[in-house]
Design an enzyme around this catalytic site. Structure first.
Site, PDB file in Angstrom:
ATOM      1  N   SER A   1       0.811  -1.211   0.000  1.00  0.00           N
ATOM      2  CA  SER A   1       0.000   0.000   0.000  1.00  0.00           C
ATOM      3  C   SER A   1       0.846   1.262   0.000  1.00  0.00           C
ATOM      4  CB  SER A   1      -0.918   0.017   1.234  1.00  0.00           C
ATOM      5  OG  SER A   1      -0.152   0.011   2.421  1.00  0.00           O
TER       6      SER A   1
ATOM      7  N   HIS B   1      -2.673  -3.275  -5.680  1.00  0.00           N
ATOM      8  CA  HIS B   1      -3.092  -2.816  -4.363  1.00  0.00           C
ATOM      9  C   HIS B   1      -4.597  -2.929  -4.218  1.00  0.00           C
ATOM     10  CE1 HIS B   1      -3.573   0.683  -1.292  1.00  0.00           C
ATOM     11  NE2 HIS B   1      -3.561  -0.493  -0.694  1.00  0.00           N
TER      12      HIS B   1
ATOM     13  N   GLU C   1      -5.551  -0.607  -7.364  1.00  0.00           N
ATOM     14  CA  GLU C   1      -4.524   0.247  -7.954  1.00  0.00           C
ATOM     15  C   GLU C   1      -3.488  -0.655  -8.625  1.00  0.00           C
ATOM     16  OE1 GLU C   1      -4.265   4.260  -5.267  1.00  0.00           O
ATOM     17  OE2 GLU C   1      -3.311   2.476  -4.433  1.00  0.00           O
TER      18      GLU C   1
END
Length: 500
Positions: free
Chosen positions: A125, A146, A158
């Protein structure tokens, strides 16, 4: 991209059987993939699979999944005891501890084990994908993937490309995420990626207001819920955990070489030092969970007919629509050199990042107050209000009564520049603009990421379309002038939109 595409039913490896790893394994299995779940802790993978089965039982009980579908999903997830069992996987996703060195060691091991066409992904993250790839023989196949917690429910992924990541591998993960029912967005590997970067002002501006003793946490939370956010920043930080939130902010700050825009807060540091970590220990900004806000009281009397809506712009148009919706009679003063409402001598300026005291001084008009941005009037039940030093009690009562007529509880706060919603939304827009300017993502990706990743009511560029670049830039100018801090510097992209 076809040669890199992960085929239907291909084996997926997941390393790390915590909450995130188990969730990723469940999503992959529900999409029809066999999954091997590995964890160095003995019995952890089997326990995670059992917990997943228990969670799916709830879906069966609610009629959202059949018993046969549940059994098939669980049958596809098998525990592994060694990385060698992942050798024939088309994709391996690491979800281990959020530390650089252990991740690098695992990724290098996987790189030497997997077939050349296989893809390796990290659910990091905050750690640079470029740094994670350092030391891999084939760094081009490492992609950040992510997910957001809880993985089975949260749509956003992501897809993060490091300096060495080949676009074909990132595109393959983007395609796979879609087939798994997720909404992927491409991001470049920079500190915080998209969501954790753009979200920083949501916490930071409230923490700055608390440091200035501008208002109580409950008032700040209510003001921002009134802008459409599901949770106020104080209650959200309590939920996340102040230790976790502080560490993320500190990480982004350090990764950006001490950029003032990401500076951690003394207020939050004091909470962490004092053990007030939030809900997990029973106390943070609040003891337990915050009490529900009181309902908006009835206004004291009728609004005078001599009500004028001054100025132009998206916010003024939004306010005009709401005045009409509430049945209030008003005239338009579009030629005014300020935006807001006027009743007789009383001027209620929409916040422009300048304090009520300064506006009253500059305009030589003591009957003046500043109101916050009503960006979501239909969802708003409270609006922040700051008062010029010489505003009379009668004019204050008139201002508060008008807000009540609009359905908004007046929240009188200290006369801090930018109030609450205006400074927060302006900074969120500015951060989104900088992310796009620096090539972290595109505008659509920024909006999608913030709405799906953290449930914001709008993305930064949607707010920009509503407010206009001039309004946002003027507010940032006001904040910069008030604080003389690089924190409020305007993104070059926003400047260009303003000049255009």
């Amino acid at each position: 991209m076809s040669e890199n595409r992960i085929q239907e039913g291909a084996l997926i490896g997941v390393v790390g059987a915590g909450v995130m790893g188990a969730g990723i394994a469940q999503v992959a299995a529900q999409a029809g993939h066999p999954v091997r779940l590995l964890d160095v802790r003995e019995g952890a993978a089997a326990a995670a699979i059992a917990q997943t089965a228990k969670g799916l039982d709830g879906l069966v009980a609610k009629g959202r999944m059949t018993a046969e579908e549940r059994d098939a999903v669980i049958a596809r997830i098998q525990p592994a005891i060694a990385t060698a069992e992942l050798a024939d996987a088309a994709l391996v996703i690491e979800v281990i501890v959020e530390k650089l060195e252990p991740k690098q060691a695992l990724l290098r091991e996987l790189d030497g084990l997997l077939a050349p066409a296989a893809i390796i992904a990290s659910n990091t993250s905050s750690i640079s994908v470029t740094a994670l790839a350092n030391g891999m023989a084939n760094p081009q196949r490492l992609v950040g993937m992510h997910f957001f917690n809880p993985v089975p429910l949260m749509k956003l992924v992501e897809v993060v490309s490091g300096a060495e990541t080949e676009p074909a591998f990132a595109d393959a993960i983007f395609d796979l995420s879609r087939r798994w029912g997720k909404t992927p967005v491409h991001a470049r590997s920079t500190p915080g990626f998209i969501v954790n970067r753009i979200a920083r002002p949501y916490y930071a501006e409230t923490l700055a207001l608390l440091l200035e003793q501008a208002a109580e946490p409950a008032h700040l939370d209510r003001a921002l819920r009134g802008a459409g956010f599901r949770m106020g920043p104080c209650e959200l930080m309590d939920l996340i955990g102040h230790d976790t939130n502080f560490l993320v902010t500190q990480s982004v700050f350090e990764a950006n070489f001490g950029d003032k825009r990401y500076q951690p807060s003394l207020v939050q540091r004091a909470l962490v030092d004092g053990g007030r970590l939030g809900r997990k220990v029973g106390k943070g900004f609040y003891v337990g969970t915050p009490a529900a806000a009181a309902s908006v009281p009835a206004p004291a009397g009728d609004v005078p007919h001599a009500l004028t809506l001054c100025g132009r712009g998206g916010l003024v148009d939004t306010l005009a629509g709401w005045l009409t919706h509430k049945g209030l009679v008003f005239s338009r003063g579009e030629s005014a050199d300020w935006c807001g409402l006027q009743i007789g001598e009383l001027q209620l300026h929409l916040s422009s990042g300048v304090s009520a005291a300064q506006l009253a001084h500059d305009r030589q008009h003591p009957a003046l107050a500043v109101i916050d941005w009503p960006v979501a009037p239909d969802r708003c039940d409270a609006l922040a209000l700051s008062l010029a030093p010489k505003l009379s009690a009668a004019h204050q009562a008139q201002a508060e009564d008008l807000l009540l007529h609009l359905g908004w509880q007046p929240l009188v706060v200290r006369d801090a520049p930018g109030l609450v919603v205006a400074r927060t939304v302006a900074m969120l827009v500015n951060e989104g603009a900088d992310a796009v300017w620096q090539g972290v993502c595109d505008e659509a990706g920024a909006d999608t990421a913030m709405k799906l990743g953290v449930n914001y009511p709008a993305g930064p560029f949607e707010w920009l379309a509503l407010l206009g670049a001039s309004t946002v830039a003027e507010t940032l100018d006001g904040l910069f002038a008030a604080y003389r801090s690089e924190r409020y510097r305007i993104s070059p992209l926003l400047q260009q939109r303003r000049w255009a």
